[in-house]
Design an enzyme around this catalytic site. Structure first.
Site, PDB file in Angstrom:
ATOM      1  N   ARG A  59       0.745  -1.081  -0.021  1.00  0.00           N
ATOM      2  CA  ARG A  59       0.182   0.077  -0.088  1.00  0.00           C
ATOM      3  C   ARG A  59       0.785   1.175  -0.001  1.00  0.00           C
ATOM      4  O   ARG A  59       1.625   1.403   1.104  1.00  0.00           O
ATOM      5  CB  ARG A  59      -0.856   0.074   1.365  1.00  0.00           C
ATOM      6  CG  ARG A  59      -1.615   1.358   1.565  1.00  0.00           C
ATOM      7  CD  ARG A  59      -2.833   1.244   2.482  1.00  0.00           C
ATOM      8  NE  ARG A  59      -3.890   0.461   1.883  1.00  0.00           N
ATOM      9  CZ  ARG A  59      -5.037   0.587   2.224  1.00  0.00           C
ATOM     10  NH1 ARG A  59      -5.397   1.070   3.327  1.00  0.00           N
ATOM     11  NH2 ARG A  59      -6.054   0.136   1.450  1.00  0.00           N
ATOM     12  N   HIS A  88      -6.916   0.426  -7.028  1.00  0.00           N
ATOM     13  CA  HIS A  88      -7.164  -0.410  -5.742  1.00  0.00           C
ATOM     14  C   HIS A  88      -7.761  -1.839  -6.222  1.00  0.00           C
ATOM     15  O   HIS A  88      -8.963  -2.073  -5.946  1.00  0.00           O
ATOM     16  CB  HIS A  88      -8.026   0.190  -4.575  1.00  0.00           C
ATOM     17  CG  HIS A  88      -7.942  -0.253  -3.208  1.00  0.00           C
ATOM     18  ND1 HIS A  88      -7.163  -1.516  -2.812  1.00  0.00           N
ATOM     19  CD2 HIS A  88      -8.585  -0.122  -2.178  1.00  0.00           C
ATOM     20  CE1 HIS A  88      -7.535  -1.814  -1.563  1.00  0.00           C
ATOM     21  NE2 HIS A  88      -8.450  -0.919  -1.118  1.00  0.00           N
ATOM     22  N   GLN A 133      -9.805  -4.207  -3.873  1.00  0.00           N
ATOM     23  CA  GLN A 133     -11.111  -3.680  -3.587  1.00  0.00           C
ATOM     24  C   GLN A 133     -12.027  -4.137  -4.652  1.00  0.00           C
ATOM     25  O   GLN A 133     -13.376  -4.527  -4.135  1.00  0.00           O
ATOM     26  CB  GLN A 133     -10.919  -2.004  -3.514  1.00  0.00           C
ATOM     27  CG  GLN A 133     -12.301  -1.656  -2.826  1.00  0.00           C
ATOM     28  CD  GLN A 133     -12.544  -2.060  -1.466  1.00  0.00           C
ATOM     29  OE1 GLN A 133     -11.778  -2.063  -0.453  1.00  0.00           O
ATOM     30  NE2 GLN A 133     -13.914  -2.608  -1.422  1.00  0.00           N
ATOM     31  N   ASP A 181     -17.004   6.266  -1.848  1.00  0.00           N
ATOM     32  CA  ASP A 181     -15.856   6.064  -1.194  1.00  0.00           C
ATOM     33  C   ASP A 181     -15.615   7.654  -0.572  1.00  0.00           C
ATOM     34  O   ASP A 181     -16.152   8.853  -0.738  1.00  0.00           O
ATOM     35  CB  ASP A 181     -14.623   6.287  -2.077  1.00  0.00           C
ATOM     36  CG  ASP A 181     -13.234   5.975  -1.500  1.00  0.00           C
ATOM     37  OD1 ASP A 181     -12.978   5.778  -0.458  1.00  0.00           O
ATOM     38  OD2 ASP A 181     -12.167   5.993  -2.413  1.00  0.00           O
ATOM     39  N   CYS A 215     -16.248   1.174   0.279  1.00  0.00           N
ATOM     40  CA  CYS A 215     -15.239   0.449   0.320  1.00  0.00           C
ATOM     41  C   CYS A 215     -14.537   0.390   1.831  1.00  0.00           C
ATOM     42  O   CYS A 215     -13.888  -0.471   2.349  1.00  0.00           O
ATOM     43  CB  CYS A 215     -13.896   0.700  -0.398  1.00  0.00           C
ATOM     44  SG  CYS A 215     -13.640   2.540  -0.479  1.00  0.00           S
ATOM     45  N   ARG A 260     -13.068  -9.080   0.795  1.00  0.00           N
ATOM     46  CA  ARG A 260     -11.699  -8.857   0.757  1.00  0.00           C
ATOM     47  C   ARG A 260     -10.488 -10.097   1.126  1.00  0.00           C
ATOM     48  O   ARG A 260      -9.835 -10.320   0.307  1.00  0.00           O
ATOM     49  CB  ARG A 260     -11.305  -7.565   1.765  1.00  0.00           C
ATOM     50  CG  ARG A 260     -11.878  -6.391   1.358  1.00  0.00           C
ATOM     51  CD  ARG A 260     -11.175  -5.758  -0.100  1.00  0.00           C
ATOM     52  NE  ARG A 260      -9.750  -5.689  -0.168  1.00  0.00           N
ATOM     53  CZ  ARG A 260      -9.004  -4.384   0.478  1.00  0.00           C
ATOM     54  NH1 ARG A 260      -9.889  -3.643   1.326  1.00  0.00           N
ATOM     55  NH2 ARG A 260      -7.783  -4.609   0.476  1.00  0.00           N
TER      56      ARG A 260
HETATM   57  N1  NVA Z   1      -9.760   6.468  -1.798  1.00  0.00           N
HETATM   58  C1  NVA Z   1      -9.266   6.115  -0.274  1.00  0.00           C
HETATM   59  C2  NVA Z   1      -9.713   4.502  -0.342  1.00  0.00           C
HETATM   60  C3  NVA Z   1      -9.486   4.119   1.122  1.00  0.00           C
HETATM   61  C4  NVA Z   1      -9.541   2.342   0.972  1.00  0.00           C
HETATM   62  C5  NVA Z   1      -8.147   6.442  -0.076  1.00  0.00           C
HETATM   63  O1  NVA Z   1      -7.253   6.390  -1.160  1.00  0.00           O
HETATM   64  O2  NVA Z   1      -7.903   6.933   0.704  1.00  0.00           O
HETATM   65  N1   CP Z   2     -11.036  -0.700   2.085  1.00  0.00           N
HETATM   66  C1   CP Z   2      -9.817  -0.714   2.497  1.00  0.00           C
HETATM   67  O1   CP Z   2      -8.744  -0.826   1.712  1.00  0.00           O
HETATM   68  O2   CP Z   2      -9.848  -0.654   3.932  1.00  0.00           O
HETATM   69  P1   CP Z   2      -8.530  -0.242   4.722  1.00  0.00           P
HETATM   70  O3   CP Z   2      -8.032   1.154   4.239  1.00  0.00           O
HETATM   71  O4   CP Z   2      -8.867  -0.368   5.990  1.00  0.00           O
HETATM   72  O5   CP Z   2      -7.436  -1.429   4.400  1.00  0.00           O
END
Ligand code: NVA
Ligand code: CP
Length: 311
Positions: free
Chosen positions: A101, A128, A131, A223, A263, A291
């Site tokens: 990540r 993502h 997801q 989101d 998500c 997930r």
């Molecule tokens: N768009 C959000 C998704 C979190 C799972 C982010 O990048 O923070």
């Molecule tokens: N949806 C998702 O990726 O959740 P987290 O940010 O908690 O991993």
């Protein structure tokens, strides 16, 4: 490791492989434990916070007989304490797969270039994919198909939206993105999704009117408005996205049996109301559970072992 593969973008997959990942995920949801990752070690690298991604990847590896190491941002300080390319080469000698990540997609590309192990995208600024796998599996479970299902995404046209739009196009689902002007998904991604859609019968639309987008939806998706790393843009984004909240009025415009997905994490009162996320239409926790199931398939794909699951 000859046939290992990176999974950095949805379009790293063919339509057929995406369908297979979804079938394998459904099979592994029914039979969660196996030994397909025996002897494998997953490094889970985080530059940003996480709940679902951390829990689901670690459990996915362990339920398939493998190990997982969680590497937090403050521990390895990727690119600050040590160069990304050095971390990639060191880890390649000690673990057999990485899920990452990161802030920038470029970090994934750089890591993958120097690593000799497969790399899975666990969220970056552009995509993502894991997801989107969970979203598509949930849609399949709720409607028995993805083809022809009308998905409406309200909000920022960034990572989650991009992977879902490509995944919808690849699996024949229709996707309408409703976002404020200036927050549309990247032009080249819209074009790419439309090209893929022309071969699956999907219809892809991007509009700036949230209510028009919600009309006739089978799936209402949203989101957060302020993604991780965008905290400084909060004031601007809150203004820009006012009117794009997934509220009861949107739900009324959707089809009566519509489901609501998010998500997570959710910011109640911003992108979604408490009443909608708690409504009978909401499937957000089914989606979040998925997930873990889809990430098993994603890990097996990257390890070149997807065919070892009977479907
Ligand atoms: N768009 C959000 C998704 C979190 C799972 C982010 O990048 O923070
Ligand atoms: N949806 C998702 O990726 O959740 P987290 O940010 O908690 O991993």
């Amino acid at each position: 490791m000859a046939d290992h593969k990176n999974l950095l973008r949805m379009t790293d997959l063919s339509k057929e492989t995406l369908e297979k990942i979804l079938k394998v995920s459904a099979a592994l949801k029914k039979e969660p434990e196996n030994d397909l990752m025996k002897g494998e070690t997953l490094a889970l690298i985080f530059e940003k916070p996480s709940l679902r991604t951390r829990v689901s990847f670690q459990l996915a590896a362990e339920e398939m007989g493998g190990r997982a190491l969680v590497l937090r941002p403050d521990e390895i300080k990727m690119g600050v304490r040590e160069a990304v390319k050095d971390i990639a080469r060191y880890l390649s000698r000690n673990v057999t797969i990485a899920a990452m990540r990161v802030f920038s997609h470029g970090t994934l590309d750089e890591f993958a270039r120097y690593a000799s192990i497969p790399v899975v995208n666990a969220l970056c600024d552009e995509e993502h994919p894991c997801q989107a796998f969970a979203d598509l599996l949930t849609i399949q479970e709720c409607f028995g198909r993805t083809k022809g299902v009308n998905i409406t995404y309200l909000g920022d046209g960034n990572n989650v939206c991009v992977s879902l739009m490509l995944g919808a196009a690849m699996t024949g689902a229709n996707m309408t993105v409703g976002c404020p002007k200036g927050y549309e998904p990247p032009k080249e991604i819209i074009e790419e999704a439309k090209t893929i859609a022309s071969s699956t019968g999907a219809v892809i639309n991007v509009v700036n009117d949230p209510k028009a987008a919600a009309k006739g939806a089978d799936v209402l998706y949203t989101d957060v408005w302020v993604s991780m790393g965008q905290e400084e843009e909060k004031a601007t984004k809150m203004k820009a996205f006012a009117g794009f909240c997934l509220d009861d009025e949107c739900l009324k415009l959707a089809n009566p049996e519509a489901i609501v997905l998010h998500c997570l994490p959710a910011h109640r009162g911003e992108e979604i109301t408490d009443s909608v996320i708690e409504s009978k239409n909401s499937r957000v926790f089914q989606e979040a559970e998925n997930r873990r199931h889809v990430e098993k398939a994603a890990l097996l794909y990257a390890l070149g072992k997807l065919d070892q699951v009977k479907i």
